[in-house]
Design a protein around this motif. Sequence first.
Motif, mmCIF file in Angstrom:
data_model
loop_
_atom_site.group_PDB
_atom_site.id
_atom_site.type_symbol
_atom_site.label_atom_id
_atom_site.label_comp_id
_atom_site.label_asym_id
_atom_site.label_seq_id
_atom_site.Cartn_x
_atom_site.Cartn_y
_atom_site.Cartn_z
ATOM 1 N N ILE A 215 20.095 -72.306 39.453
ATOM 2 C CA ILE A 215 20.832 -71.609 40.508
ATOM 3 C C ILE A 215 22.187 -72.285 40.651
ATOM 4 O O ILE A 215 22.258 -73.517 40.672
ATOM 5 C CB ILE A 215 20.053 -71.671 41.843
ATOM 6 N N GLU A 216 23.247 -71.482 40.704
ATOM 7 C CA GLU A 216 24.592 -72.069 40.836
ATOM 8 C C GLU A 216 25.092 -71.994 42.274
ATOM 9 O O GLU A 216 25.861 -72.838 42.712
ATOM 10 C CB GLU A 216 25.600 -71.323 39.933
ATOM 11 N N LYS A 217 24.679 -70.943 42.998
ATOM 12 C CA LYS A 217 25.231 -70.730 44.339
ATOM 13 C C LYS A 217 24.471 -71.510 45.402
ATOM 14 O O LYS A 217 23.447 -72.113 45.128
ATOM 15 C CB LYS A 217 25.263 -69.235 44.641
ATOM 16 N N ALA A 218 24.986 -71.464 46.628
ATOM 17 C CA ALA A 218 24.464 -72.332 47.686
ATOM 18 C C ALA A 218 23.023 -72.004 48.083
ATOM 19 O O ALA A 218 22.239 -72.894 48.383
ATOM 20 C CB ALA A 218 25.373 -72.236 48.915
ATOM 21 N N SER A 219 22.674 -70.713 48.082
ATOM 22 C CA SER A 219 21.348 -70.336 48.588
ATOM 23 C C SER A 219 20.552 -69.537 47.573
ATOM 24 O O SER A 219 21.103 -68.740 46.811
ATOM 25 C CB SER A 219 21.491 -69.486 49.857
ATOM 26 N N ALA A 220 19.238 -69.769 47.614
ATOM 27 C CA ALA A 220 18.307 -68.945 46.844
ATOM 28 C C ALA A 220 17.719 -67.895 47.773
ATOM 29 O O ALA A 220 17.486 -68.167 48.953
ATOM 30 C CB ALA A 220 17.196 -69.815 46.282
ATOM 31 N N VAL A 221 17.513 -66.682 47.252
ATOM 32 C CA VAL A 221 16.786 -65.662 48.015
ATOM 33 C C VAL A 221 15.556 -65.274 47.200
ATOM 34 O O VAL A 221 15.623 -65.182 45.975
ATOM 35 C CB VAL A 221 17.668 -64.425 48.310
ATOM 36 N N THR A 222 14.427 -65.092 47.875
ATOM 37 C CA THR A 222 13.162 -64.819 47.185
ATOM 38 C C THR A 222 12.461 -63.644 47.841
ATOM 39 O O THR A 222 12.353 -63.601 49.063
ATOM 40 C CB THR A 222 12.211 -66.036 47.262
ATOM 41 N N THR A 223 11.985 -62.731 47.040
ATOM 42 C CA THR A 223 11.238 -61.593 47.565
ATOM 43 C C THR A 223 10.029 -61.322 46.680
ATOM 44 O O THR A 223 10.060 -61.575 45.479
ATOM 45 C CB THR A 223 12.140 -60.344 47.655
ATOM 46 N N VAL A 224 8.957 -60.832 47.285
ATOM 47 C CA VAL A 224 7.756 -60.486 46.517
ATOM 48 C C VAL A 224 7.268 -59.115 46.971
ATOM 49 O O VAL A 224 7.357 -58.780 48.150
ATOM 50 C CB VAL A 224 6.652 -61.554 46.703
ATOM 51 N N ASN B 159 12.054 -54.653 44.405
ATOM 52 C CA ASN B 159 12.417 -56.053 44.640
ATOM 53 C C ASN B 159 13.924 -56.254 44.585
ATOM 54 O O ASN B 159 14.495 -56.991 45.393
ATOM 55 C CB ASN B 159 11.741 -56.954 43.603
ATOM 56 N N LEU B 160 14.580 -55.617 43.629
ATOM 57 C CA LEU B 160 16.036 -55.757 43.534
ATOM 58 C C LEU B 160 16.710 -55.178 44.771
ATOM 59 O O LEU B 160 17.769 -55.649 45.194
ATOM 60 C CB LEU B 160 16.555 -55.075 42.264
ATOM 61 N N SER B 161 16.098 -54.155 45.364
ATOM 62 C CA SER B 161 16.654 -53.584 46.581
ATOM 63 C C SER B 161 16.653 -54.622 47.713
ATOM 64 O O SER B 161 17.588 -54.680 48.514
ATOM 65 C CB SER B 161 15.868 -52.332 46.971
ATOM 66 N N ASP B 162 15.610 -55.446 47.769
ATOM 67 C CA ASP B 162 15.597 -56.535 48.762
ATOM 68 C C ASP B 162 16.680 -57.574 48.465
ATOM 69 O O ASP B 162 17.270 -58.140 49.382
ATOM 70 C CB ASP B 162 14.215 -57.218 48.787
ATOM 71 N N ILE B 163 16.902 -57.835 47.192
ATOM 72 C CA ILE B 163 17.972 -58.772 46.808
ATOM 73 C C ILE B 163 19.326 -58.181 47.219
ATOM 74 O O ILE B 163 20.182 -58.870 47.789
ATOM 75 C CB ILE B 163 17.939 -59.044 45.281
ATOM 76 N N ALA B 164 19.515 -56.878 46.948
ATOM 77 C CA ALA B 164 20.755 -56.191 47.337
ATOM 78 C C ALA B 164 20.967 -56.280 48.843
ATOM 79 O O ALA B 164 22.092 -56.448 49.320
ATOM 80 C CB ALA B 164 20.707 -54.730 46.902
ATOM 81 N N ALA B 165 19.870 -56.178 49.593
ATOM 82 C CA ALA B 165 19.946 -56.184 51.054
ATOM 83 C C ALA B 165 20.308 -57.553 51.623
ATOM 84 O O ALA B 165 20.460 -57.703 52.836
ATOM 85 C CB ALA B 165 18.618 -55.710 51.636
ATOM 86 N N MET B 166 20.411 -58.554 50.761
ATOM 87 C CA MET B 166 20.919 -59.865 51.192
ATOM 88 C C MET B 166 22.336 -60.093 50.679
ATOM 89 O O MET B 166 22.888 -61.188 50.825
ATOM 90 C CB MET B 166 20.010 -60.987 50.665
ATOM 91 N N GLY B 167 22.918 -59.092 50.045
ATOM 92 C CA GLY B 167 24.227 -59.272 49.417
ATOM 93 C C GLY B 167 24.186 -60.256 48.263
ATOM 94 O O GLY B 167 25.193 -60.886 47.928
ATOM 95 N N ALA B 168 23.020 -60.387 47.635
ATOM 96 C CA ALA B 168 22.797 -61.433 46.624
ATOM 97 C C ALA B 168 22.777 -60.860 45.207
ATOM 98 O O ALA B 168 22.750 -59.645 45.011
ATOM 99 C CB ALA B 168 21.480 -62.152 46.923
ATOM 100 N N SER B 169 22.789 -61.757 44.216
ATOM 101 C CA SER B 169 22.670 -61.378 42.804
ATOM 102 C C SER B 169 21.303 -61.792 42.288
ATOM 103 O O SER B 169 20.870 -62.921 42.519
ATOM 104 C CB SER B 169 23.710 -62.125 41.960
ATOM 105 N N PRO B 170 20.622 -60.901 41.565
ATOM 106 C CA PRO B 170 19.312 -61.262 41.021
ATOM 107 C C PRO B 170 19.445 -62.252 39.860
ATOM 108 O O PRO B 170 20.417 -62.191 39.105
ATOM 109 C CB PRO B 170 18.755 -59.930 40.517
ATOM 110 N N LEU B 171 18.492 -63.147 39.720
ATOM 111 C CA LEU B 171 18.508 -64.112 38.617
ATOM 112 C C LEU B 171 17.265 -64.002 37.747
ATOM 113 O O LEU B 171 17.346 -63.655 36.597
ATOM 114 C CB LEU B 171 18.627 -65.542 39.172
ATOM 115 N N TRP B 172 16.104 -64.322 38.314
ATOM 116 C CA TRP B 172 14.898 -64.288 37.494
ATOM 117 C C TRP B 172 13.710 -63.753 38.276
ATOM 118 O O TRP B 172 13.734 -63.702 39.503
ATOM 119 C CB TRP B 172 14.582 -65.659 36.892
ATOM 120 N N ALA B 173 12.672 -63.362 37.514
ATOM 121 C CA ALA B 173 11.459 -62.807 38.115
ATOM 122 C C ALA B 173 10.232 -63.368 37.420
ATOM 123 O O ALA B 173 10.297 -63.739 36.241
ATOM 124 C CB ALA B 173 11.455 -61.281 37.987
ATOM 125 N N VAL B 174 9.128 -63.448 38.157
ATOM 126 C CA VAL B 174 7.829 -63.709 37.543
ATOM 127 C C VAL B 174 6.866 -62.596 37.956
ATOM 128 O O VAL B 174 6.970 -62.041 39.048
ATOM 129 C CB VAL B 174 7.243 -65.096 37.898
#
Lengths: 333, 333
Positions: A42-51, A78-93
């Motif tokens: 992760i490069e940015k200040a915060s991680a966002v996580t959704t399941v 899941n990406l919609s939840d990431i979008a709803a934080m103004g964030a960029s998706p990185l990885w998924a499991v």
Amino acid sequence: MEINDGTLAQLGEEWVIARAAKIFGTGGQWVGIGDDTAVTKIEKASAVTTVDLLVEGIHFRRETSSAYDVGWKAIAVNLSDIAAMGASPLWAVLGLALPKDTPGSWVEELFRGMKEISEKFGLSIVGGDTVGSPGKIFISLTVIGEAEKPVLRTGGLPGWQILVTGYAGASAAGLWLLENSEKIENSENLENIEDFARVIEKHRRPVPQIEAGKVIGRGEACLLDNSDGLFRSCQLLAEGSGLTARIDSKEIPIDEPTRRVAELAGVDPLDWALWGGEDYHLVAAVPNSRLAEISSSLEGLGVLCRVVGVLQAGDPKVLIDEKRLEAHPFRHF
Amino acid sequence: MEINDGTLAQLGEEWVIARAAKIFGTGGQWVGIGDDTAVTKIEKASAVTTVDLLVEGIHFRRETSSAYDVGWKAIAVNLSDIAAMGASPLWAVLGLALPKDTPGSWVEELFRGMKEISEKFGLSIVGGDTVGSPGKIFISLTVIGEAEKPVLRTGGLPGWQILVTGYAGASAAGLWLLENSEKIENSENLENIEDFARVIEKHRRPVPQIEAGKVIGRGEACLLDNSDGLFRSCQLLAEGSGLTARIDSKEIPIDEPTRRVAELAGVDPLDWALWGGEDYHLVAAVPNSRLAEISSSLEGLGVLCRVVGVLQAGDPKVLIDEKRLEAHPFRHF
């Protein structure tokens, strides 16, 4: 084993893992499938996580959705939840519980649907767990993204404008068509076939609004996605800011295809917009001063931007055309 | 609603979320349950991510495991993967598919078991998704941790010593007892009741070796956990380094309680050690020069450190007492 025309009982767990590794391969950027955990950065200040969990028979049916569509949608929600934080998706499991009579071809198509949308949005599927299921198919997807400053759904002020970034009710119209296919088949409806295809596509393959989320997240905003219908989004905005959300129903964007299907179904399209859910665009409250910039940036992205109401002083509640509405009951259990 | 003596059909999804928020509350350090995603931070260079599914009827039975134990174990198996990277756990998200007749008290105890072990290891449960299940209980847990330099299972050199950090086979002994409880109940076995309790505890509440993983991860090492039995761990070490793993069976640590249960069961305890699985200690290959330091640090932590073999030039295979063994088949489907 390359062939996939057997069931998982015949192909085995190794086949599932090998196909996942092949289809989702990250090309060496990160450590993916094959160690105790995935290794990423992760490069940015915060991680966002959704399941999100998708359960066969509840969230999808094999009769009305292809495996490819299920894979697409599992990632999209899941990406919609990431979008709803103004964030960029990185990885998924990915967690998969599969009955042993699941065809290998179904799993392969699921992976291909996941891969297509992941690639579009720069998401890497880096690991997972596969187990047998004594009953239905269960899909669990966890997505991690990053943002310098994630946009919460709280903290709006009186006078902030409530905007939506897409047409509401289209997914509900698509679902109605899938569940009432016999009504499409008589000839007088065939002239609407393109409308039908359009709303069905919106239901089956929603497109998460990652770039729109980043635009809204550049400054002061409350932000969430419209997964549970516009009423619920507005209610959460109202509660998050301790204010009343006043909505003007005639400003709610409902597209022509949705209106035509609603007519066929004999329902008010506003009901689908407010309660239907699964539209996966964004709902935001922003200061008046930001409206012009946001609207022009979203237009540049080809994304709708429509002001549907305003936050105002008052109890946390939703007024639609000055009438207080209560949530429709929706129960998971 | 505070009472939990109803089923989920009576208590509703809101009750589940409210209980999770209350029990898992992170005290404001991070954004947890309640927004589109959780918001957290990573300080170290790399993120590590692991996911595990637990399915009722396959991974646990309500008859033989309490909800508290299931919660504990769901977290423990993921933390063991984090330990196997030499990493520190940070946060987790939980996916739960629950039949509507699940008692609220079962869910409450599940959460309490998760909370107890999470607290011990500095893990925050920050979000999740709860849905209905048409059949059994499904639990999906994703854990994210961090490390400056995660320890992979690859890259060992000839001459590196293979060590284990715990007694092997104990979990299999515990499982055998749980499945053969009638054999414990005759009086001549009651003198062994403490041994029985000990291996059952190891099966029900494994303790992930986070600190031991960090010790081994301080320098050159290949590292993994012993979740699928010692043979499988050694096989993965051999494959990861392209070398032969030569194991001396009499060095494999098997404790007295496990030996006594094996005698009662009429099995060779070495079979449980090699194939039983679910022991969740660590298996490593390290240069000879690191052995003294690792051994003394692990001793300081109260963790066993036993050299059981060596990596040597040769095909990627496992030799036990100079005999080549093949994996027992284990099929998820």
